[in-house]
Enzyme design. Structure first.
Site, short mmCIF file in Angstrom:
data_model
loop_
_atom_site.label_atom_id
_atom_site.label_comp_id
_atom_site.label_asym_id
_atom_site.label_seq_id
_atom_site.Cartn_x
_atom_site.Cartn_y
_atom_site.Cartn_z
N HIS A 355 -19.19 -25.66 -9.70
CA HIS A 355 -18.53 -25.91 -8.41
C HIS A 355 -17.34 -25.00 -8.13
CE1 HIS A 355 -20.59 -29.79 -7.56
NE2 HIS A 355 -20.65 -29.85 -8.88
N LYS A 543 -7.76 -30.93 3.38
CA LYS A 543 -8.41 -30.60 2.11
C LYS A 543 -7.30 -30.53 1.07
CE LYS A 543 -9.97 -26.74 4.16
NZ LYS A 543 -11.38 -26.73 3.80
N ARG A 544 -7.67 -30.41 -0.20
CA ARG A 544 -6.63 -30.23 -1.21
C ARG A 544 -5.79 -28.99 -0.88
NH1 ARG A 544 -6.45 -33.72 -5.84
NH2 ARG A 544 -4.92 -32.24 -6.58
N LYS A 549 -7.31 -21.77 -0.39
CA LYS A 549 -7.77 -22.40 0.85
C LYS A 549 -6.93 -21.95 2.05
CE LYS A 549 -9.48 -26.51 -1.62
NZ LYS A 549 -10.92 -26.58 -1.31
N THR A 651 -17.34 -29.10 1.89
CA THR A 651 -18.16 -30.18 2.45
C THR A 651 -17.45 -30.80 3.66
OG1 THR A 651 -17.24 -31.58 0.71
CG2 THR A 651 -19.51 -30.81 0.42
N LYS A 655 -18.70 -32.13 7.58
CA LYS A 655 -18.31 -33.38 8.26
C LYS A 655 -17.78 -33.11 9.66
CE LYS A 655 -17.44 -35.06 3.67
NZ LYS A 655 -16.47 -35.00 2.55
C1 26W Z 1 -10.49 -29.41 -14.90
C2 26W Z 1 -9.80 -29.41 -13.58
C3 26W Z 1 -10.78 -29.27 -12.48
C4 26W Z 1 -11.04 -30.36 -11.67
C5 26W Z 1 -11.95 -30.25 -10.65
C6 26W Z 1 -11.44 -28.08 -12.28
C7 26W Z 1 -12.34 -27.97 -11.26
C8 26W Z 1 -12.61 -29.06 -10.45
C9 26W Z 1 -13.62 -28.99 -9.36
C10 26W Z 1 -14.80 -28.13 -9.78
C11 26W Z 1 -13.00 -28.52 -8.11
C12 26W Z 1 -13.83 -28.89 -6.93
O1 26W Z 1 -13.78 -30.00 -6.44
N1 26W Z 1 -14.62 -27.94 -6.43
C13 26W Z 1 -15.22 -28.11 -5.12
O2 26W Z 1 -16.52 -28.65 -5.24
C14 26W Z 1 -17.07 -28.95 -3.97
C15 26W Z 1 -18.39 -29.64 -4.19
O3 26W Z 1 -19.33 -28.75 -4.67
C16 26W Z 1 -17.19 -27.69 -3.15
O4 26W Z 1 -17.66 -28.03 -1.88
C17 26W Z 1 -15.84 -26.97 -3.04
O5 26W Z 1 -16.01 -25.73 -2.40
C18 26W Z 1 -15.25 -26.78 -4.42
O6 26W Z 1 -13.93 -26.28 -4.32
#
Ligand code: 26W
Length: 808
Positions: A355, A543-544, A549, A651, A655
């Site tokens: 992701h 968004k975060r 971003k 995503t 929406k």
């Molecule tokens: C370990 C810390 C950590 C926590 C969460 C590292 C990475 C993440 C996620 C992979 C971050 C995340 O939420 N990525 C998002 O995933 C969505 C679902 O596929 C995508 O639509 C977003 O573009 C992507 O940033």
């Protein structure tokens, strides 16, 4: 199909209130009624879930297990009532009993067991898995505290704990009899017995994993799956000998140690911190999950030899990567298999979704930590790494590539490479992202096993994100596309295209947006005391908060607009309201500064009479699923402006599109596929493409040149240095954009390079807005073509191409 008539519901609620709280409906308060509602629906779903499991067993169906450290579920009452087909009855029953349905729904806390996109995606997929009648289960941790609550105090983010379980736990059904034991630390003892080497872990600590199940009803089916959330408990009772000696803290030490594992969700998004507690969380939930799946499989088939034929484990990013060595451990140590057979089963059971491509988000664990906390898993991982490296050496004969693909290197365990080595499939989450994985991030591994790499573009639960949250638009869609058909066939939305020239339809669409804006304005007033002008363009970025971003690019443009207005109060004719919502990871200082800046700017504009009825900025506190549900229907412009190549999919973009907002965006993530179906004429694209962004960086990007060349940009950046009326200056952000700091590059995410193009895109957008007929036509096309972004489509692709399971 209806689970209850209104009368039956009334009776069931009355009975629940009586049994659980010893109160009649007249005596009960809203919170008790909410709990009663949840319990009544939970009972109905638990029944269906039993039936579903029976049938799955009877027909020996293959099961999908979706492992994720995050499930951002949001609220469940309205959703479950909707899927069970009893929402109108529920509302009626509540009114009959003297309650306001709206108040009851509003009281439910969000189950915020996730950070952002990855967690919400998992929640949307659960809905589709049930609706498409796929035997499936989700697995995660039953965190006490979900994602923190955000307060803005003097313009800055303050984090408060989110204890959602008070009322939220009504959905959970604890199953202590299905608890698993999880072992940490200790030492290994090896011995031979009847021709086999046995390895046992001795000493260390054991933690109990207790499943708390949340049922997930499908829409238009009785099929019901389960989200299994593991809670952590100490297996040792409180030490009464210490207790009686007055050593109270020591007496409960083991218990506290164990329970800290399920205490809190890590609030980092796209950034890892190599903390031992996080590794413990990961192994805790992975081990409990694999043990429970293996146990059930054994009970059903009497052997684990056919495990991969009846189970598939989909892992949501690398966070659950330990399933690979854990399944190996169970197959070898517990089932007595040889390595090769265990490896065959494992590599035919596990599939990995990536992701993110951000380097700081790729999980890497220090070998020492790994070895100390998980001695047996470490041993197995070493052997996986050794064999994998041998394969790579034989394939490449190139040390550089061997290093790149290694699972363990330089004392570090690389989880993505472990997933590639031990998985049967690796997928990205948009067409562009999957290409970047193949051509760049995982190019060497892909050269070795190209057949493993594939794409499944993300999708959203359109029943929640359209039908449920935007009832006005839902009725329009129903009127024009043949009733509720689109709920099961999202592609039916396409029929809306036929009305692009229908004046009456376009006026109705505009009217819906207007009413939704008024509703949102009323909500914002009530919740946060901000006045939003419903005549203004609602231009939204939620968004975060992350530098890639580029919320800061949005801010730079707003400052430019503001400065133009200073020079010429007639420069803006169309009122424009910019809305932001974003949580920053508590340790991410720059992200917090950007939140502060947004609030400083909002305050400045708010106090400048020139801006009145022209320009406004509002920061929406505590952005979360339930706030998104109110905001999406009211939004007109969707900001999707990440540096091309960095946003895996997005995503939120989907929406907004589905609710008729127009996108201002870069060609990044799923925006590319939105553009494929919309064309240039139905969105506002701007900026560097991902290959161009990469080239700009390669060729030595110097942001200062742009600053020196462009007077508008120059003036905007200087305003950061001075700051605004609250006296806070943002020289640090100015420095970061022009000179870089702490050895980092200046303007890493190319804001200045895209600044002018972005301002132009916003200008085109505002000009188009001035032509309502045109705008509404574009909006209609956006809704019409959003069907491909339904989660049902995505889940069917997983089912067909990766899991090989049948579905509706
Ligand atoms: C370990 C810390 C950590 C926590 C969460 C590292 C990475 C993440 C996620 C992979 C971050 C995340 O939420 N990525 C998002 O995933 C969505 C679902 O596929 C995508 O639509 C977003 O573009 C992507 O940033």
């Amino acid at each position: 199909m209806t689970a209850f008539t209104t009368k039956e519901l009334e009776d069931a609620l009355t009975a629940k209130l009586m049994v659980n709280f010893g109160k009649t409906a007249e005596e009960a308060g809203d919170a008790e009624m909410l709990r009663a509602c949840a319990l009544v629906l939970r009972d109905a779903m638990a029944l269906r879930s039993v039936e579903t499991r029976k049938e799955t067993r009877r027909e020996k169906k293959k099961k999908v297990h979706y492992l994720s450290l995050e499930f951002l579920m949001g609220r469940s009452l309205q959703k479950n009532a909707y899927n069970l087909g009893v929402l109108p009855q529920m509302k009626e029953a509540l009114e009959h009993l003297g309650f306001q349905a709206g108040d009851i729904f509003e009281l439910e806390p969000d189950a915020g067991l996730g950070n952002g996109g990855l967690g919400r995606l998992a929640a949307c997929y659960l809905d589709s898995l049930s609706t498409l009648e796929i035997p499936a289960a989700g697995y995660s941790i039953c965190y006490d505290l979900g994602i923190f609550k955000q307060k803005i105090v003097e313009g800055q983010q303050v984090e408060l704990p989110d204890s959602w379980k008070g009322i939220g736990s009504a959905w959970l059904l604890p199953k202590p009899e299905e608890a698993q034991q999880i072992r940490f630390g200790g030492t290994l003892r090896e011995f031979w017995d009847d021709g086999h080497l046995h390895i046992v872990q001795e000493g260390g600590t054991t933690v109990l994993a207790i499943p708390c199940d949340m049922e997930i009803a499908g829409y238009n089916t009785r099929h019901t799956n389960t989200l299994r959330l593991w809670d952590a408990k100490s297996p040792k009772p409180v030490d009464m000998s210490l207790y009686s000696k007055g050593e109270y803290f020591k007496a409960t030490e083991d218990e506290a140690m164990a329970e800290v594992i399920a205490k809190v969700l890590y609030p980092e998004d796209n950034h890892i911190e190599g903390k031992s507690l996080r590794l413990k969380q990961q192994y805790f939930f992975v081990s409990a999950t694999v043990q429970s799946i293996a146990e059930k499989h054994l009970a059903e088939f009497g052997t684990l030899v056919n495990f991969h034929e009846k189970n598939v484990l989909q892992i949501n990013d690398t966070h659950p990567a330990l399933v690979i060595p854990e399944l190996m451990r169970i197959l070898i140590d517990d089932a007595g298999m040889e390595w090769d057979q265990a490896w065959f089963i494992t590599t035919h059971s596990v599939a990995y979704t990536n992701h993110t491509v951000l380097a700081e988000a790729l999980e890497k664990w220090p070998q020492d930590l790994f070895q100390q906390i998980l001695p047996r898993i470490w041993q197995i991982t070493v052997e996986i790494a050794r064999r994998w490296q041998e394969t790579c050496e034989n394939f490449f004969h190139d040390m550089e590539k061997v290093r790149d693909t290694a699972v363990i290197w330089d004392g570090v365990v690389r989880m993505a490479n472990l997933c590639i080595a031990g998985g049967m499939s690796v997928n990205g989450v948009s067409a562009l992202h999957s290409e970047i994985l193949k051509k760049d991030v995982f190019k060497n591994a892909c050269a070795m096993e190209p057949q493993k790499f594939t794409n499944v573009t993300n999708g959203i639960d359109h029943r929640r994100w359209l039908a449920e949250i935007n009832p006005r638009l839902h009725s329009l869609v129903c009127d024009l596309t043949g009733g509720e058909r689109y709920l099961m066939e999202p592609e039916a939305l396409k029929q809306l295209d036929d009305y692009a020239a229908d004046r009456e339809v376009l006026i109705r669409l505009a009217d819906i947006k207007r009413k939704n804006k008024e509703d949102f304005a009323a909500y914002a007033k009530k919740q946060q005391g901000v006045f939003l002008n419903p005549d203004a363009i609602f231009d939204v970025q939620v968004k975060r908060l992350h530098e890639y971003k580029r919320q800061l690019l949005n801010v730079l443009h707003i400052i430019a607009l503001y400065q133009r207005l200073q020079d010429d109060p007639a420069a803006i004719t169309q009122p424009h309201t910019f809305l932001f919502g974003a949580k920053a990871a508590p340790g991410y200082a720059v992200a917090k500064r950007i939140i502060h800046l947004i609030n400083s700017l909002a305050d400045q504009i708010d106090h400048d009479p020139i801006c009145e009825d022209k320009l406004q900025v509002a920061f929406l506190e505590n952005y979360r699923v339930s706030l998104a549900e109110r905001l999406m229907p009211a939004s007109e412009v969707s900001q999707q402006i990440s540096t091309a190549g960095k946003e895996a999919s997005g995503t939120g973009n989907m929406k907004f599109m589905m609710n008729g907002a127009l996108t201002v965006g870069t060609l990044d993530g799923a925006n590319v596929e939105m553009h494929d179906v919309l064309g240039d004429e139905n969105m506002f694209l701007f900026g560097l493409r991902s290959d161009e962004a990469a080239a700009v960086r390669r060729e030595g990007y110097v942001s200062q040149r742009l600053y020196n060349r462009d007077p508008v940009l120059h003036r905007v950046l200087d305003a950061l240095k001075t700051g605004f009326r609250d006296g806070v200056n943002y020289e640090d952000l100015y420095q970061r954009l022009l000179f870089g700091d702490r050895g980092g590059p200046a303007d890493e995410y190319l804001l200045l390079a895209d600044f002018q193009a972005y301002c132009d895109a916003e200008k085109r957008m505002a000009q188009t807005y001035a032509d309502p007929a045109k705008w509404n036509e574009m909006s209609l096309h956006n809704i019409a073509r959003s069907g491909i972004f339904a989660a049902d489509r995505a889940v069917r692709q997983y089912a067909d191409n990766i899991w090989h399971v049948p579905h509706r």
